[in-house]
Scaffold this motif. Structure first.
Motif, PDB file in Angstrom:
ATOM      1  N   ALA A   7       0.847  -1.192   0.000  1.00 32.45           N
ATOM      2  CA  ALA A   7       0.000   0.000   0.000  1.00 32.45           C
ATOM      3  C   ALA A   7       0.882   1.241   0.000  1.00 32.45           C
ATOM      4  O   ALA A   7       1.898   1.284   0.689  1.00 32.45           O
ATOM      5  CB  ALA A   7      -0.901   0.001   1.231  1.00 32.45           C
ATOM      6  N   HIS A   8       0.496   2.215  -0.810  1.00 27.62           N
ATOM      7  CA  HIS A   8       1.194   3.498  -0.876  1.00 27.62           C
ATOM      8  C   HIS A   8       0.221   4.553  -0.364  1.00 27.62           C
ATOM      9  O   HIS A   8      -0.782   4.818  -1.006  1.00 27.62           O
ATOM     10  CB  HIS A   8       1.601   3.814  -2.314  1.00 27.62           C
ATOM     11  CG  HIS A   8       2.445   2.746  -2.936  1.00 27.62           C
ATOM     12  ND1 HIS A   8       3.812   2.811  -2.958  1.00 27.62           N
ATOM     13  CD2 HIS A   8       2.122   1.578  -3.515  1.00 27.62           C
ATOM     14  CE1 HIS A   8       4.295   1.720  -3.542  1.00 27.62           C
ATOM     15  NE2 HIS A   8       3.283   0.956  -3.897  1.00 27.62           N
ATOM     16  N   ILE A   9       0.519   5.102   0.783  1.00 31.31           N
ATOM     17  CA  ILE A   9      -0.422   6.014   1.449  1.00 31.31           C
ATOM     18  C   ILE A   9       0.135   7.427   1.430  1.00 31.31           C
ATOM     19  O   ILE A   9       1.305   7.646   1.735  1.00 31.31           O
ATOM     20  CB  ILE A   9      -0.635   5.569   2.913  1.00 31.31           C
ATOM     21  CG1 ILE A   9      -1.133   4.133   2.959  1.00 31.31           C
ATOM     22  CG2 ILE A   9      -1.588   6.518   3.632  1.00 31.31           C
ATOM     23  CD1 ILE A   9      -1.089   3.523   4.359  1.00 31.31           C
ATOM     24  N   LYS A  10      -0.718   8.379   1.047  1.00 30.15           N
ATOM     25  CA  LYS A  10      -0.336   9.798   1.089  1.00 30.15           C
ATOM     26  C   LYS A  10      -1.205  10.493   2.105  1.00 30.15           C
ATOM     27  O   LYS A  10      -2.429  10.351   2.078  1.00 30.15           O
ATOM     28  CB  LYS A  10      -0.612  10.457  -0.260  1.00 30.15           C
ATOM     29  CG  LYS A  10       0.325  10.076  -1.354  1.00 30.15           C
ATOM     30  CD  LYS A  10      -0.152  10.743  -2.628  1.00 30.15           C
ATOM     31  CE  LYS A  10       0.490  10.114  -3.833  1.00 30.15           C
ATOM     32  NZ  LYS A  10      -0.161  10.567  -5.085  1.00 30.15           N
ATOM     33  N   VAL A  17      -5.495  24.621   6.187  1.00 30.15           N
ATOM     34  CA  VAL A  17      -4.704  24.342   7.390  1.00 30.15           C
ATOM     35  C   VAL A  17      -3.292  24.865   7.151  1.00 30.15           C
ATOM     36  O   VAL A  17      -2.684  24.589   6.113  1.00 30.15           O
ATOM     37  CB  VAL A  17      -4.668  22.832   7.703  1.00 30.15           C
ATOM     38  CG1 VAL A  17      -3.789  22.564   8.910  1.00 30.15           C
ATOM     39  CG2 VAL A  17      -6.067  22.297   7.921  1.00 30.15           C
ATOM     40  N   LEU A  18      -2.800  25.641   8.100  1.00 30.17           N
ATOM     41  CA  LEU A  18      -1.483  26.253   7.965  1.00 30.17           C
ATOM     42  C   LEU A  18      -0.404  25.177   7.869  1.00 30.17           C
ATOM     43  O   LEU A  18      -0.439  24.194   8.612  1.00 30.17           O
ATOM     44  CB  LEU A  18      -1.221  27.144   9.197  1.00 30.17           C
ATOM     45  CG  LEU A  18      -0.163  28.216   9.039  1.00 30.17           C
ATOM     46  CD1 LEU A  18      -0.629  29.289   8.055  1.00 30.17           C
ATOM     47  CD2 LEU A  18       0.132  28.853  10.384  1.00 30.17           C
ATOM     48  N   MET A  65      -5.881   1.503   9.336  1.00 28.57           N
ATOM     49  CA  MET A  65      -4.594   2.116   9.721  1.00 28.57           C
ATOM     50  C   MET A  65      -4.639   3.630   9.558  1.00 28.57           C
ATOM     51  O   MET A  65      -4.182   4.375  10.422  1.00 28.57           O
ATOM     52  CB  MET A  65      -3.464   1.593   8.830  1.00 28.57           C
ATOM     53  CG  MET A  65      -2.876   0.277   9.239  1.00 28.57           C
ATOM     54  SD  MET A  65      -1.515  -0.162   8.116  1.00 28.57           S
ATOM     55  CE  MET A  65      -0.271   1.052   8.588  1.00 28.57           C
ATOM     56  N   CYS A  66      -5.173   4.079   8.414  1.00 25.05           N
ATOM     57  CA  CYS A  66      -5.213   5.522   8.141  1.00 25.05           C
ATOM     58  C   CYS A  66      -6.077   6.230   9.160  1.00 25.05           C
ATOM     59  O   CYS A  66      -5.687   7.257   9.724  1.00 25.05           O
ATOM     60  CB  CYS A  66      -5.763   5.779   6.737  1.00 25.05           C
ATOM     61  SG  CYS A  66      -4.606   5.370   5.433  1.00 25.05           S
ATOM     62  N   GLU A  76      -6.258  16.506   8.372  1.00 19.00           N
ATOM     63  CA  GLU A  76      -5.536  15.841   7.279  1.00 19.00           C
ATOM     64  C   GLU A  76      -6.458  14.978   6.409  1.00 19.00           C
ATOM     65  O   GLU A  76      -7.429  14.411   6.903  1.00 19.00           O
ATOM     66  CB  GLU A  76      -4.428  14.944   7.855  1.00 19.00           C
ATOM     67  CG  GLU A  76      -3.282  15.721   8.497  1.00 19.00           C
ATOM     68  CD  GLU A  76      -2.291  14.834   9.241  1.00 19.00           C
ATOM     69  OE1 GLU A  76      -1.111  15.169   9.265  1.00 19.00           O
ATOM     70  OE2 GLU A  76      -2.713  13.795   9.811  1.00 19.00           O
ATOM     71  N   ASN A  77      -6.116  14.911   5.138  1.00 18.44           N
ATOM     72  CA  ASN A  77      -6.752  13.964   4.223  1.00 18.44           C
ATOM     73  C   ASN A  77      -5.795  12.813   3.972  1.00 18.44           C
ATOM     74  O   ASN A  77      -4.579  12.989   4.042  1.00 18.44           O
ATOM     75  CB  ASN A  77      -7.032  14.637   2.875  1.00 18.44           C
ATOM     76  CG  ASN A  77      -8.118  15.672   2.973  1.00 18.44           C
ATOM     77  OD1 ASN A  77      -9.099  15.504   3.694  1.00 18.44           O
ATOM     78  ND2 ASN A  77      -7.936  16.767   2.249  1.00 18.44           N
TER      79      ASN A  77
END
Lengths: 83, 83
Positions: A7-10, A17-18, A65-66, A76-77
């Motif tokens: 899995a590649h998670i971004k 958001v600053l 997990m995310c 966060e997204n």
């Protein structure tokens, strides 16, 4: 280990958001004399080996997990690819 | 600003370089009782707005940013997509 998937998670900050790290990079880029660079946003990139060959189960693991660990969903997204 | 392009940059640790953040995530995942997760590696993800419409020039800017500023090429790899 069964047929492994990866899995590649971004994880990125939500708009508005600053992002001080991104701003620091922007400043450093200008300091280096590199032109043509606008807004910079920094996020996290995480690679996870999964001992799971079922795409649906792999997706469920990554989603959990995310949500529970990696991303603060208030600010966060997250997005991911599994393959 | 001219037709803007956006660069998506991933910076990851080279194989063999110790990744304490990844190991910490691995430990936390196990602590949460999530099974089926193997090796975890953490890197950085950076989004850059480019005020450049020429793909070749955009690539040169991103390449220079990665080499001179964002990645430590002794221990890190970088890759990017521009679009």
């Amino acid at each position: 280990m069964k047929d492994a998937m990866k899995a590649h998670i971004k994880i990125t900050l939500k708009n508005g958001v600053l992002d001080p790290q991104g701003k620091a990079i922007e400043g450093a880029v200008k300091g280096l004399g590199i032109t043509g660079v606008g807004d910079v946003r920094q996020g996290k990139y995480i690679e996870v080996d999964l001992a799971e060959s079922d795409p649906a189960k792999a997706k469920a693991i990554v989603e959990q997990m995310c949500k529970d660990l990696l991303a603060n969903t208030v600010i966060e997204n997250y997005s991911y690819e599994i393959g």
